[in-house]
Motif scaffolding. Structure first.
Motif, PDB file in Angstrom:
ATOM      1  N   ASP A  79      11.202 -44.742   1.380  1.00 19.07           N
ATOM      2  CA  ASP A  79       9.841 -44.459   1.831  1.00 19.07           C
ATOM      3  C   ASP A  79       9.637 -42.982   2.137  1.00 19.07           C
ATOM      4  O   ASP A  79       8.540 -42.448   1.964  1.00 19.07           O
ATOM      5  N   MET A 136       9.417 -57.729   8.882  1.00 15.61           N
ATOM      6  CA  MET A 136       9.083 -56.453   8.253  1.00 15.61           C
ATOM      7  C   MET A 136      10.342 -55.602   8.146  1.00 15.61           C
ATOM      8  O   MET A 136      11.047 -55.389   9.132  1.00 15.61           O
ATOM      9  N   SER A 137      10.661 -55.106   6.941  1.00 19.69           N
ATOM     10  CA  SER A 137      11.885 -54.341   6.750  1.00 19.69           C
ATOM     11  C   SER A 137      11.755 -52.946   7.344  1.00 19.69           C
ATOM     12  O   SER A 137      10.659 -52.396   7.454  1.00 19.69           O
ATOM     13  N   ALA A 138      12.893 -52.385   7.707  1.00 18.43           N
ATOM     14  CA  ALA A 138      12.907 -51.045   8.278  1.00 18.43           C
ATOM     15  C   ALA A 138      12.539 -50.020   7.214  1.00 18.43           C
ATOM     16  O   ALA A 138      12.941 -50.158   6.056  1.00 18.43           O
ATOM     17  N   PRO A 139      11.789 -48.983   7.571  1.00 13.02           N
ATOM     18  CA  PRO A 139      11.481 -47.939   6.595  1.00 13.02           C
ATOM     19  C   PRO A 139      12.750 -47.224   6.142  1.00 13.02           C
ATOM     20  O   PRO A 139      13.649 -46.955   6.952  1.00 13.02           O
ATOM     21  N   ARG A 140      12.825 -46.935   4.857  1.00 11.57           N
ATOM     22  CA  ARG A 140      14.018 -46.310   4.295  1.00 11.57           C
ATOM     23  C   ARG A 140      13.844 -44.789   4.210  1.00 11.57           C
ATOM     24  O   ARG A 140      12.816 -44.305   3.741  1.00 11.57           O
ATOM     25  N   ARG A 185      18.038 -46.710  -5.438  1.00 14.43           N
ATOM     26  CA  ARG A 185      17.540 -47.277  -4.185  1.00 14.43           C
ATOM     27  C   ARG A 185      16.318 -46.482  -3.719  1.00 14.43           C
ATOM     28  O   ARG A 185      16.452 -45.470  -3.048  1.00 14.43           O
ATOM     29  N   ASP A 238      16.276 -47.294   8.176  1.00 10.30           N
ATOM     30  CA  ASP A 238      17.402 -47.548   7.271  1.00 10.30           C
ATOM     31  C   ASP A 238      17.704 -46.218   6.585  1.00 10.30           C
ATOM     32  O   ASP A 238      16.878 -45.698   5.820  1.00 10.30           O
TER      33      ASP A 238
END
Length: 235
Positions: free
Chosen positions: A49, A1-5, A46, A29
């Motif tokens: 979130d 799961m990617s880090a929240p941006r 880019r 991120d």
């Protein structure tokens, strides 16, 4: 799961660096900008979130940015940051579609905690009534975070979407402001019940435009808000 941006937009460089460090330490991120007129191009390049947006910025102020981002519906979650604590600015920021606000001076740890709470509330969740709800001309899809009214797409802010979702789950119910505030923002938000009025006003305007000026929301004096079954063709 990617880090929240997260995109932090703050013209005080030391404060921006402090917030960046706290968010990075919490597993986010993070990107930092110091000017408001750089935000829209950065988001196109880019997507993020969560947008942590200072009210007073060089180039373009935070309220103008919030208005532009919400004009088309959707967009990232927005937390407004301000040193101006008067009620008018708070209500205006929320009316334009901000998900939360925090006043300076603040604890960076609290900002991170509230950011987590916002993203948690926006995350897809199972709920009563299934993932899709239809009532008369209204068709709401939780997975797509979309609303169609009489076959036409209607863009809602995240808060407006959650308010309408709650009402559609229980179409006969009249919701108090406190109950709608809890559904819209969660029990961890220390907000003002009257803030809900601004969001309901905007939601009502959008629904009336899609329904040929028919008003599908009803206001019950001294109680709160609900749906008008007669307008929506319900029982």
């Amino acid at each position: 799961m990617s880090a929240p941006r997260v995109l932090v937009v703050e013209d005080e460089t030391k404060l921006a660096a402090l917030l960046r460090d706290y968010f990075v330490h919490a597993g986010f991120d993070v990107e930092v900008l110091h000017r408001g007129d750089e935000v829209l191009s950065a988001l196109r390049r880019r997507p993020v979130d969560l947008l942590l947006l200072d009210l007073q910025l060089p180039g373009k102020d935070g309220l103008a940015l919030c208005r532009e981002l919400r004009a088309g519906g959707g967009g990232p979650a927005i937390m407004m940051v301000t040193a101006r604590v008067d009620e008018i600015d708070r209500l205006l920021g929320l009316e334009l579609g901000a998900d939360d606000y925090v006043c300076k001076p603040f604890s960076p740890r609290e900002v991170v905690a509230r950011a987590r709470a916002i993203l948690r509330r926006l995350a897809p969740q199972a709920g009563p009534g299934g993932r899709r709800i239809a009532l008369g001309p209204l068709e709401l899809d939780r997975d797509a975070h979309s609303l169609r009214v009489a076959g036409t797409d209607v863009a809602l802010t995240p808060i407006e979407f959650r308010i309408l979702s709650a009402m559609l789950e229980q179409p006969q119910r009249v919701w108090s402001r406190a109950q709608l505030l809890e559904r819209a923002r969660g029990t961890d938000f220390a907000g003002y019940e009257r803030n809900i009025d601004s969001h309901v006003k905007n939601l009502r305007r959008k629904l009336r435009e899609a329904l040929g000026d028919r008003d599908p929301l009803r206001s019950v004096y001294g109680v709160g808000y609900g749906l008008d079954a007669a307008v929506l063709g319900g029982d």
